[in-house]
Structures are given as C-alpha cells and as structure tokens.
Design an enzyme around this catalytic site. Structure first.
Site, mmCIF file in Angstrom:
data_model
loop_
_atom_site.group_PDB
_atom_site.id
_atom_site.type_symbol
_atom_site.label_atom_id
_atom_site.label_comp_id
_atom_site.label_asym_id
_atom_site.label_seq_id
_atom_site.Cartn_x
_atom_site.Cartn_y
_atom_site.Cartn_z
ATOM 1 N N ASP A 126 42.283 45.378 -45.593
ATOM 2 C CA ASP A 126 42.589 43.976 -46.380
ATOM 3 C C ASP A 126 44.060 44.095 -45.916
ATOM 4 O OD1 ASP A 126 40.390 43.493 -47.616
ATOM 5 O OD2 ASP A 126 40.720 44.965 -48.859
ATOM 6 N N ASP A 127 44.805 45.040 -45.440
ATOM 7 C CA ASP A 127 46.226 44.914 -45.073
ATOM 8 C C ASP A 127 46.163 43.191 -43.728
ATOM 9 O OD1 ASP A 127 48.728 47.125 -45.094
ATOM 10 O OD2 ASP A 127 49.022 46.054 -43.237
#
Length: 237
Positions: free
Chosen positions: A170-171
């Site tokens: 998700d980064d």
C-alpha cells in the site's frame, strides 16, 4: 543517512545476515538486476532499539505531521518520563491536559492510551514474544488497535523488528518505484504488486528498499515512521 529516531540505540549488527546475497534473489528479474547494479548493495537495516510498544507510540506521534514537528512532540512526551518512553501504567496515569501540553491531539491521546492498555493486556508483545510471532500474526494483533493500520505495522516489522520479507504493497513510494522500474503508465494496484513480487521472497524488504530508492532518485526522502526529510534513502528509521 536516513534520520534516526530520537532516543533509540543504533549500535547493532545487521538483522539480515544474508543481506549481501540479496542480489541472488532479486537479480532474477533483469530490471531489478539493473537497479541493483546502479544503486549498489542494499543498505537496509532494522532493529532500531525500540520495543513494539515504543515503536507504536512513536508511529502514532508522527502521524500526519512533518518530521521535525513530530520529533519535537515526541521529545516533550518523553520528557515526562526522564527522556524515555513511559511504561504503559505511567502513560495511563497522565491526565489529558498533561498530554495535550506536549502537542498531542485528542485522537492521538486515545490511540496512545489504547496502546498502553493493550501492552498491559498482552496484546502488544514485548521483544521476545514478538520474535516468536510471524509477520501476519503481529499484523493481525496490532491492527486491532485504534490508530494503527497495516502499513504502520509493516514499517515496525521492517525497521524495528528487522523482518526481511515484508512488502508494503500500500506504500505509494514502493508502488511508484515499481512503476518506474517496469516502465508502467500508472503505479500498480496493491493486489497487482503483491502478485508481481511474490517471487522475490524471502527478500522483499530489500526489494522495497530498492523501490523506495528508485522512486526517490533526484528527490529528498521522507522517513516512513517519523516523517523526517533526508537526501538519502532509508537505512534505518
């Protein structure tokens, strides 16, 4: 060098004894092999000296804040306990006005109290117990806490516990790095990135480091835990 978190020891060996062999795994992909050749050996290091309890308090303090502001608030908070993180029972004894005077918002105070109570209840493990738990077991436990999401736990896994096979899908920086490496028009979705990077186990933390580095080439870096800005990619939090 990536900014150090205040008040933590940074004299430690690498938690990745196989770090110099990372290229053997990551280099199976020609594009990643080119990145490794250009950037050099992975310099990711974990085990920043914090306990999971301390790392959670630090992470909550830094949420949605510029690095220097977060460090200032953290410094005032730790000054309440002689410059160290207060034990959970001590934290719970502080009245709200005392914590607000440190610069903590009402939401962060609630989250930090929740972490303290969870430590007393055994939900937040100590170092030894954490070492016995898998990455997913730790994530499942800690995301039940107010103000703690999967990304926060993954950063703690990488930078506090030294886990070598974490892929923070998700980064934004990791996804942007993959987009650049693979010459895509848009960053991959988290699901797509997860599937594409499975084959790099058990060195996906190192892969994330390289993707952060690629995404930040020519720009300043932001510490994923504290928000501090640096001209270098993360080697420690």
């Amino acid at each position: 060098m990536f900014p150090k978190a205040a008040g933590l020891s940074h004299t430690r060996p690498s938690p990745f004894p196989e770090i110099h062999n990372v290229s053997d795994t990551l280099g199976i992909d020609p594009d990643i092999a080119d990145v490794i050749k250009r950037i050099g050996p992975c310099r990711l290091r974990g085990q920043d000296g914090a306990t999971p309890y301390q790392a959670l308090l630090r992470a909550i303090t830094g949420q949605q804040l510029h690095g220097r502001a977060a460090e200032a608030i953290l410094g005032r908070f730790k000054a309440l306990s002689d410059g160290d993180f207060p034990p959970p029972e001590v934290l719970l004894s502080y009245p709200d006005p005392t914590l607000r005077a440190c610069g903590l918002s009402a939401a962060k105070i609630l989250a930090m109290r929740g972490v303290a109570q969870a430590r007393l209840d055994g939900i937040v493990p100590g170092r030894e117990e954490a070492a016995r738990l898998t990455d997913e077991e730790l994530i499942a436990r800690l995301i039940t806490l107010r103000g703690v999401g999967r990304w926060t736990v993954q950063m703690i896994l990488m930078f506090t516990l030294g886990r070598p096979d974490v892929m923070p899908i998700d980064d934004f920086g990791v996804r942007a790095g993959w987009k650049t490496v693979k010459k895509l028009h848009v960053p991959p979705t988290p699901k797509t990135l997860a599937a594409a990077t499975e084959r790099f186990a058990p060195h996906r933390s190192a892969l994330a480091w390289y993707l952060w580095r690629v995404a930040g080439e020519g720009r300043n870096w932001t510490n994923p835990l504290t928000g501090d800005v640096s001209a270098s990619p993360p080697t420690s939090p």
